[in-house]
Design an enzyme around this catalytic site. Structure first.
Site, short mmCIF file in Angstrom:
data_model
loop_
_atom_site.label_atom_id
_atom_site.label_comp_id
_atom_site.label_asym_id
_atom_site.label_seq_id
_atom_site.Cartn_x
_atom_site.Cartn_y
_atom_site.Cartn_z
N GLU A 32 102.01 69.39 -20.43
CA GLU A 32 101.18 70.35 -21.16
C GLU A 32 100.00 70.71 -20.27
O GLU A 32 99.76 70.10 -19.23
CB GLU A 32 100.71 69.76 -22.49
CG GLU A 32 99.94 68.46 -22.36
CD GLU A 32 99.67 67.81 -23.70
OE1 GLU A 32 99.11 68.48 -24.58
OE2 GLU A 32 100.02 66.63 -23.88
N LYS A 63 96.30 70.96 -18.87
CA LYS A 63 95.04 70.20 -18.89
C LYS A 63 93.95 71.22 -19.17
O LYS A 63 93.44 71.89 -18.29
CB LYS A 63 94.79 69.50 -17.54
CG LYS A 63 93.58 68.58 -17.60
CD LYS A 63 93.32 67.92 -16.27
CE LYS A 63 92.23 66.86 -16.41
NZ LYS A 63 90.98 67.38 -17.01
N LYS A 76 97.20 63.03 -14.70
CA LYS A 76 96.58 64.36 -14.65
C LYS A 76 96.86 64.96 -13.28
O LYS A 76 96.60 64.33 -12.26
CB LYS A 76 95.09 64.29 -14.95
CG LYS A 76 94.28 63.33 -14.09
CD LYS A 76 92.84 63.26 -14.54
CE LYS A 76 92.06 62.23 -13.73
NZ LYS A 76 90.65 62.12 -14.18
#
Length: 565
Positions: A247, A249, A417
């Site tokens: 998805e 950030k 991340k």
């Protein structure tokens, strides 16, 4: 006060994370209540005094010391507490017979009125030695700056109860003492927001004198799960993209929205309540549970750049005009609790399925669902990361294992991340200012600029990290050798087309700004390289920076300002 002063002094001079943990753990184990609780509150940012402000301290010092001498000293030292502690002249006629205890100071200031606080502080300054005065003023101003985060402090709290071997039976034939089970930082964080300073019930639990405090207060904060930075070369080859959801950030702030037992609250990722600043969001929440997500400004379903959200951050309240101009909302990506049920131990796929049902049934416009990104290969995600269609509102990608439970802290492996590469410009050093704390003797805060069409420099940002200690010494020497003018604590540095120091500046984003002469503001600028080799005239121009801003607003990938958008 003396043990607290010694703790702060040793923490400020210690760079090792593990050494800081041991220092604080030993302090908490050997210091009695309530002093250790007040120290912990100060170190975790939970302690503040409304009646004691830095301006009051400055006024008290200037009443006893020549104001010009104090100003010069403060300019050189760079830290108010340290300057005042060293320069404070004791009043021998009013010196106390003993030094105050930390708990005594905290209790007195919490109950003192604005008119009483100055006399209390002056009396304590007269009673204390320089190190104690420094610790007192750090406590009063809240600017501890000892390199200890709130979570690191709570980690030291958990270390108070390590794995232990049961005590042997006593010679009199008594039973062996039962060993206390070790406590994790996650368990401490689970109860943290149900506790109040000076945390006597917390210490009683850790020392085996009482049961664990209940974490089940309605509307409580749940410790957040964090991601680690992805190393493309090391991590991607060993990971299977089928095991992960992806998805965006989002370029907002991490929040936790909680609505349970008649309590509705909005927390930042560190557990600070920010509900009062976002009444529009709070009024719209209609679920029963705890949602993890990103707070953003959203207009007509489109996520706005972070600069729009900044207009609403760090405010105590928000009026109707502000809420209309910058409508906030939450894009949810995890569900931690629902209807009184704790979901954190469930796999992410199950939590996500329940979140999707909750979001689909939720009324209003302030709670949406963060979309998943379809993919089969890492290359597909790499292309999205480089050129996201959502534009400036995405910093990169989040990768999360489908089977991952929600675990407090930053576990290695479940979540990654994958941030976009930073933007880069070449700018010229224009001004410098001394830093604080360990950097108080160095010019470490740098204002930099780019060339305008008229051949002049205009400031576009300020950076104070990104360089090594050795590079700091080199930069400091350059500033001192090439100062052309002084403005109080600020030095203007020689910067001409034929002479100047070029700094390569990396930053996360640009936004338009009416507050800055250049018309732009940077997000998270830092010095990525010192370009000793580059002539000042070859630094970037304001036009190229504005071209980069246009490219960012159109959703372009990361580029240098000198490249064509």
């Amino acid at each position: 006060m003396r043990p607290f002063a010694e703790l702060l002094d040793r923490l400020s001079l210690t760079t090792s994370r593990n050494a800081k943990l041991v220092l604080l753990r030993d302090y908490l184990k050997t210091t009695p209540d309530p002093d250790r609780g007040w120290a912990l509150a100060a170190l975790t940012g939970e302690l503040s005094f409304a009646t004691a402000k830095p301006a009051m301290i400055r006024k008290a010092v200037e009443a006893r010391v020549d104001p010009v001498l104090f100003g010069w000293s403060y300019d050189y030292v760079g830290d108010l507490a340290e300057t005042a502690a060293l320069i404070w002249p004791r009043d021998p006629q009013h010196r106390a017979n003993r030094e105050p205890e930390l708990g005594e100071v905290a209790d007195a200031l919490m109950h003192a009125g604005r008119a009483e606080a100055p006399a209390l502080i002056e009396g304590w300054l007269d009673a204390l030695e320089p190190k104690g005065r420094w610790a007192l003023l750090k406590l009063v101003t809240g600017a501890l700056r000892v390199g200890l985060s709130a979570r690191l402090a709570r980690t030291a709290v958990a270390m108070m109860r390590p794995a232990a071997v049961p005590e042997p039976p006593s010679p009199e034939g008594g039973e062996a003492a039962e060993a206390l089970a070790p406590v994790t930082v996650g368990e401490v964080e689970e109860v943290w927001h149900a506790l109040k300073p000076p945390y006597e019930d917390l210490f009683a639990w850790l020392e085996g004198r009482a049961e664990r405090p209940s974490p089940d207060a309605p509307g409580r904060f749940r410790p957040v799960m964090l991601a680690v930075a992805l190393d493309e070369g090391l991590d991607l080859p060993r990971l299977d993209p089928a095991d992960f959801i992806a998805e965006w950030k989002w370029d907002g702030i991490r929040v936790q929205a909680v609505r349970e037992g008649g309590e509705t609250r909005l927390y930042s990722r560190t557990g600070d309540e920010i509900s009062a600043a976002f009444p529009d969001v709070m009024a719209d929440l209609a679920f029963e549970g705890a949602v993890d997500g990103e707070l953003l400004v959203v207009r007509d379903g489109v996520v706005a750049p972070f600069g729009d959200l900044q207009q609403r951050l760090n405010r105590k309240t928000a009026d109707a005009r502000l809420m209309q101009a910058y409508p906030a909302g939450i894009l949810a990506y995890d569900l931690l609790a629902e209807g009184g049920e704790d979901l954190r131990a469930l796999p992410l796929t199950e939590r996500r399925a329940r979140l999707e049902r909750l979001a689909a049934a939720h009324p209003g416009q302030r709670l949406g669902l963060s979309p998943l990104l379809a993919h089969t290969t890492w290359d597909e995600l790499a292309a999205l990361r480089a050129d996201p269609p959502v534009g400036a509102a995405a910093e990169g990608l989040m990768l999360k294992r489908r089977d991952s439970p929600y675990v407090a802290g930053r576990p290695k492996g479940p979540w990654f991340k994958w941030k976009r590469d930073p933007h880069v410009i070449d700018a010229v050093l224009m001004y410098a200012q001394r830093g604080h704390g360990k950097r108080s003797g160095f010019y470490s805060d740098y204002t930099f600029g780019v060339w305008t069409g008229e051949g002049a420099l205009t400031p576009v940002g300020k950076a104070y990290f990104g360089f090594t200690d050795q590079e700091l010494k080199q930069l400091d020497k350059f500033v001192r050798d090439h100062t052309v003018e002084r403005f109080g604590p600020v030095r203007a540095v020689r910067a001409e087309r034929d002479f100047g120091l070029v700094l390569e500046i990396a930053f996360e984003g640009l936004q338009r700004s009416t507050r800055h002469k250049s018309g732009v503001a940077m997000r998270f600028p830092r010095v990525s390289r010192i370009r000793w080799d580059k002539p000042a005239r070859e630094a970037d121009t304001l036009d190229s920076v504005l071209d980069l801003l246009d490219a960012i607003e159109r959703g372009g990938g990361r580029v240098s300002a000198g490249e064509k958008a």
